[in-house]
Write a protein that holds these residues in place. Structure first.
Motif, mmCIF file in Angstrom:
data_model
loop_
_atom_site.group_PDB
_atom_site.id
_atom_site.type_symbol
_atom_site.label_atom_id
_atom_site.label_comp_id
_atom_site.label_asym_id
_atom_site.label_seq_id
_atom_site.Cartn_x
_atom_site.Cartn_y
_atom_site.Cartn_z
ATOM 1 N N ALA A 54 0.826 -1.212 0.000
ATOM 2 C CA ALA A 54 0.000 0.000 0.000
ATOM 3 C C ALA A 54 0.860 1.262 0.000
ATOM 4 C CB ALA A 54 -0.927 0.005 1.218
ATOM 5 N N GLY A 55 2.157 1.077 0.306
ATOM 6 C CA GLY A 55 3.033 2.238 0.398
ATOM 7 C C GLY A 55 2.898 2.953 1.729
ATOM 8 N N ILE A 56 2.220 2.315 2.698
ATOM 9 C CA ILE A 56 2.015 2.918 4.020
ATOM 10 C C ILE A 56 3.294 2.782 4.844
ATOM 11 C CG2 ILE A 56 0.700 2.714 6.193
ATOM 12 C CD1 ILE A 56 -1.622 1.544 4.475
ATOM 13 N N ASP A 57 3.981 1.668 4.667
ATOM 14 C CA ASP A 57 5.142 1.310 5.471
ATOM 15 C C ASP A 57 6.264 0.970 4.489
ATOM 16 O OD1 ASP A 57 6.312 0.832 7.881
ATOM 17 O OD2 ASP A 57 5.228 -1.016 8.329
ATOM 18 N N PRO A 58 7.454 1.571 4.620
ATOM 19 C CA PRO A 58 8.508 1.252 3.659
ATOM 20 C C PRO A 58 9.120 -0.135 3.911
ATOM 21 C CG PRO A 58 9.336 2.783 5.309
ATOM 22 C CD PRO A 58 7.887 2.550 5.634
ATOM 23 N N ALA A 59 9.503 -0.809 2.844
ATOM 24 C CA ALA A 59 10.219 -2.077 2.988
ATOM 25 C C ALA A 59 11.648 -1.766 3.424
ATOM 26 C CB ALA A 59 10.218 -2.823 1.663
ATOM 27 N N THR A 60 12.283 -2.732 4.086
ATOM 28 C CA THR A 60 13.690 -2.578 4.445
ATOM 29 C C THR A 60 14.558 -2.781 3.201
ATOM 30 O OG1 THR A 60 13.147 -3.444 6.629
ATOM 31 C CG2 THR A 60 15.475 -3.372 6.060
ATOM 32 N N GLY A 61 14.094 -3.610 2.307
ATOM 33 C CA GLY A 61 14.824 -3.848 1.074
ATOM 34 C C GLY A 61 13.939 -4.507 0.045
ATOM 35 N N GLY A 62 14.458 -4.579 -1.168
ATOM 36 C CA GLY A 62 13.685 -5.170 -2.256
ATOM 37 C C GLY A 62 12.929 -4.093 -3.016
ATOM 38 N N GLN A 63 12.146 -4.540 -3.956
ATOM 39 C CA GLN A 63 11.519 -3.611 -4.882
ATOM 40 C C GLN A 63 10.050 -3.965 -5.113
ATOM 41 O OE1 GLN A 63 12.664 -3.860 -9.014
ATOM 42 N NE2 GLN A 63 13.205 -1.683 -9.055
ATOM 43 N N VAL A 64 9.183 -2.937 -5.074
ATOM 44 C CA VAL A 64 7.775 -3.121 -5.427
ATOM 45 C C VAL A 64 7.493 -2.257 -6.648
ATOM 46 C CG1 VAL A 64 5.366 -2.893 -4.697
ATOM 47 C CG2 VAL A 64 7.118 -3.463 -2.994
ATOM 48 N N VAL A 65 7.052 -2.884 -7.722
ATOM 49 C CA VAL A 65 6.736 -2.161 -8.948
ATOM 50 C C VAL A 65 5.260 -2.352 -9.247
ATOM 51 C CG1 VAL A 65 7.183 -1.998 -11.438
ATOM 52 C CG2 VAL A 65 9.087 -2.395 -9.860
ATOM 53 N N ILE A 66 4.539 -1.243 -9.407
ATOM 54 C CA ILE A 66 3.120 -1.294 -9.752
ATOM 55 C C ILE A 66 2.940 -0.572 -11.071
ATOM 56 C CG2 ILE A 66 0.768 -0.661 -9.070
ATOM 57 C CD1 ILE A 66 1.628 -0.820 -6.146
ATOM 58 N N ASP A 67 2.435 -1.274 -12.057
ATOM 59 C CA ASP A 67 2.210 -0.708 -13.383
ATOM 60 C C ASP A 67 3.480 -0.022 -13.922
ATOM 61 O OD1 ASP A 67 0.768 -0.226 -15.659
ATOM 62 O OD2 ASP A 67 -0.354 1.474 -14.847
ATOM 63 N N GLY A 68 4.583 -0.696 -13.750
ATOM 64 C CA GLY A 68 5.844 -0.198 -14.292
ATOM 65 C C GLY A 68 6.550 0.860 -13.451
ATOM 66 N N GLN A 69 5.928 1.279 -12.352
ATOM 67 C CA GLN A 69 6.517 2.332 -11.517
ATOM 68 C C GLN A 69 6.941 1.755 -10.173
ATOM 69 O OE1 GLN A 69 7.019 5.495 -12.273
ATOM 70 N NE2 GLN A 69 5.189 6.519 -13.082
ATOM 71 N N GLU A 70 8.174 2.017 -9.772
ATOM 72 C CA GLU A 70 8.600 1.588 -8.439
ATOM 73 C C GLU A 70 7.937 2.493 -7.401
ATOM 74 O OE1 GLU A 70 12.810 1.104 -7.872
ATOM 75 O OE2 GLU A 70 12.531 0.528 -5.775
ATOM 76 N N ILE A 71 7.308 1.902 -6.408
ATOM 77 C CA ILE A 71 6.587 2.733 -5.428
ATOM 78 C C ILE A 71 7.554 3.271 -4.377
ATOM 79 C CG2 ILE A 71 4.362 1.582 -5.759
ATOM 80 C CD1 ILE A 71 4.850 0.455 -2.825
ATOM 81 N N SER A 72 7.269 4.467 -3.907
ATOM 82 C CA SER A 72 8.107 5.092 -2.890
ATOM 83 C C SER A 72 7.248 5.955 -1.977
ATOM 84 C CB SER A 72 9.174 5.951 -3.553
ATOM 85 O OG SER A 72 8.541 6.935 -4.349
ATOM 86 N N GLY A 73 6.032 5.477 -1.696
ATOM 87 C CA GLY A 73 5.128 6.237 -0.839
ATOM 88 C C GLY A 73 3.729 5.726 -1.059
ATOM 89 N N PRO A 74 2.743 6.371 -0.441
ATOM 90 C CA PRO A 74 1.360 5.909 -0.594
ATOM 91 C C PRO A 74 0.961 5.776 -2.066
ATOM 92 C CG PRO A 74 1.482 7.566 1.110
ATOM 93 C CD PRO A 74 2.855 7.494 0.488
ATOM 94 N N VAL A 75 0.363 4.649 -2.394
ATOM 95 C CA VAL A 75 -0.002 4.368 -3.774
ATOM 96 C C VAL A 75 -1.314 5.072 -4.105
ATOM 97 C CG1 VAL A 75 -0.638 2.525 -5.382
ATOM 98 C CG2 VAL A 75 1.155 2.125 -3.693
ATOM 99 N N PRO A 76 -1.333 5.883 -5.167
ATOM 100 C CA PRO A 76 -2.585 6.552 -5.516
ATOM 101 C C PRO A 76 -3.595 5.566 -6.093
ATOM 102 C CG PRO A 76 -0.890 7.065 -7.130
ATOM 103 C CD PRO A 76 -0.239 6.207 -6.089
ATOM 104 N N ASN A 77 -4.851 5.900 -5.958
ATOM 105 C CA ASN A 77 -5.948 5.103 -6.511
ATOM 106 C C ASN A 77 -5.872 3.633 -6.127
ATOM 107 O OD1 ASN A 77 -8.330 4.661 -7.767
ATOM 108 N ND2 ASN A 77 -7.453 4.475 -9.812
#
Ligand code: ADP
Ligand code: ADP
Length: 228
Positions: A54-77
């Motif tokens: 959800a982007g509420i809590d940052p990961a300690t490591g690794g990568q989250v990609v949603i629709d081609g964009q790496e998330i770095s905060g609260p996910v819109p919509n």
């Protein structure tokens, strides 16, 4: 390529008593319009995973990609449904479901007709003007689902949405959610501790172990009847 992709996502909380490994590295994808469930016992890191996604809590490591964009905060919509419905007590069902539209300053007439249609499809069409306390737990969760779907989220996160309900209502909710998914085709992550529920609803099940939250298996569900 999957709509959501987690690669080596892990989380360690720093606590006064020492570090807590909440989630060991996990990697999996969710294809567009699919439901992926995460099952595992309490404390295995399911909610941590959901908060990271959800982007509420940052990961300690690794990568989250949603629709081609790496998330770095609260996910819109994004739509979220928790175990407790969090409806506003003083607003009727329709006004609760309309809340995201108000916050987004959306076109009220258009979204109101979508809200009414969603509530009807979820079987709460006759309760639009009722206050939350007048509804059963299952009805309230249906309203919470309608609210989460109102703005056509790109990602729906369900955190044990039915686990506070009795077994019969849970079965009913699963059938309703499955039918709704056939129309809405929303990309969904479902957190549950019921393997049966995960298998019933999802295209893929991620099974986690008790400690320290290691992924044991990723199982693709082949349904006897193909989905549309
Ligand atoms: P689940 O949702 O599967 O029950 P959680 O993600 O809530 O698991 O928790 C995973 C582990 O991380 C647990 O051991 C829990 O105690 C720990 N944990 C969760 N949140 C925090 C926090 N804010 N600080 C420290 N430890 C936490
Ligand atoms: P738990 O161990 O979490 O109590 P149960 O084993 O009682 O879970 O049931 C798991 C859930 O799977 C049920 O609540 C039900 O909603 C769902 N489920 C399994 N099969 C079906 C089905 N054929 N139709 C509807 N729901 C189903």
């Amino acid at each position: 390529t999957p709509f959501v992709k987690l690669s080596g996502v892990h989380k360690t909380y720093e606590a006064e008593t020492g570090n807590v490994r909440a989630l060991d590295p996990v990697s999996f994808g969710i294809d567009r319009g699919h439901i992926v469930s995460v099952v595992g016992p309490s404390g295995c890191g399911k909610s941590t995973l959901l908060r990271i996604l959800a982007g509420i809590d940052p990961a300690t490591g690794g990568q989250v990609v949603i629709d081609g964009q790496e998330i770095s905060g609260p996910v819109p919509n994004m739509g979220i449904v928790f175990q407790r419905d969090l409806l506003l007590d003083w607003r009727n069902v329709l006004d609760n479901v309309m809340l995201p539209a108000e916050l987004a300053r959306a076109n009220m007439d258009e979204t109101r007709s979508r809200a009414v249609a969603l509530l009807s499809e979820l079987g709460v069409g006759d309760f639009l003007n009722r206050l939350p306390f007048e509804l059963s737990g299952g009805m309230r969760q249906r309203a919470a689902i309608a609210r989460a779907l109102l703005m056509r989220p790109s990602l729906l996160l369900l955190d044990e949405p039915f686990s506070a309900l009795d077994a019969m209502t849970r079965d009913q909710m699963n059938v309703i959610l499955q039918r709704l998914q056939q129309h809405e085709r929303v990309t969904t992550l479902l957190i549950t501790h019921s393997i049966a529920e995960a298998v019933f609803l999802s295209d893929r099940v991620v099974v986690m172990s008790a400690r320290p939250g290691r992924v044991l298996d990723v199982i693709d569900i082949d349904l006897p009847t193909p989905r549309p």
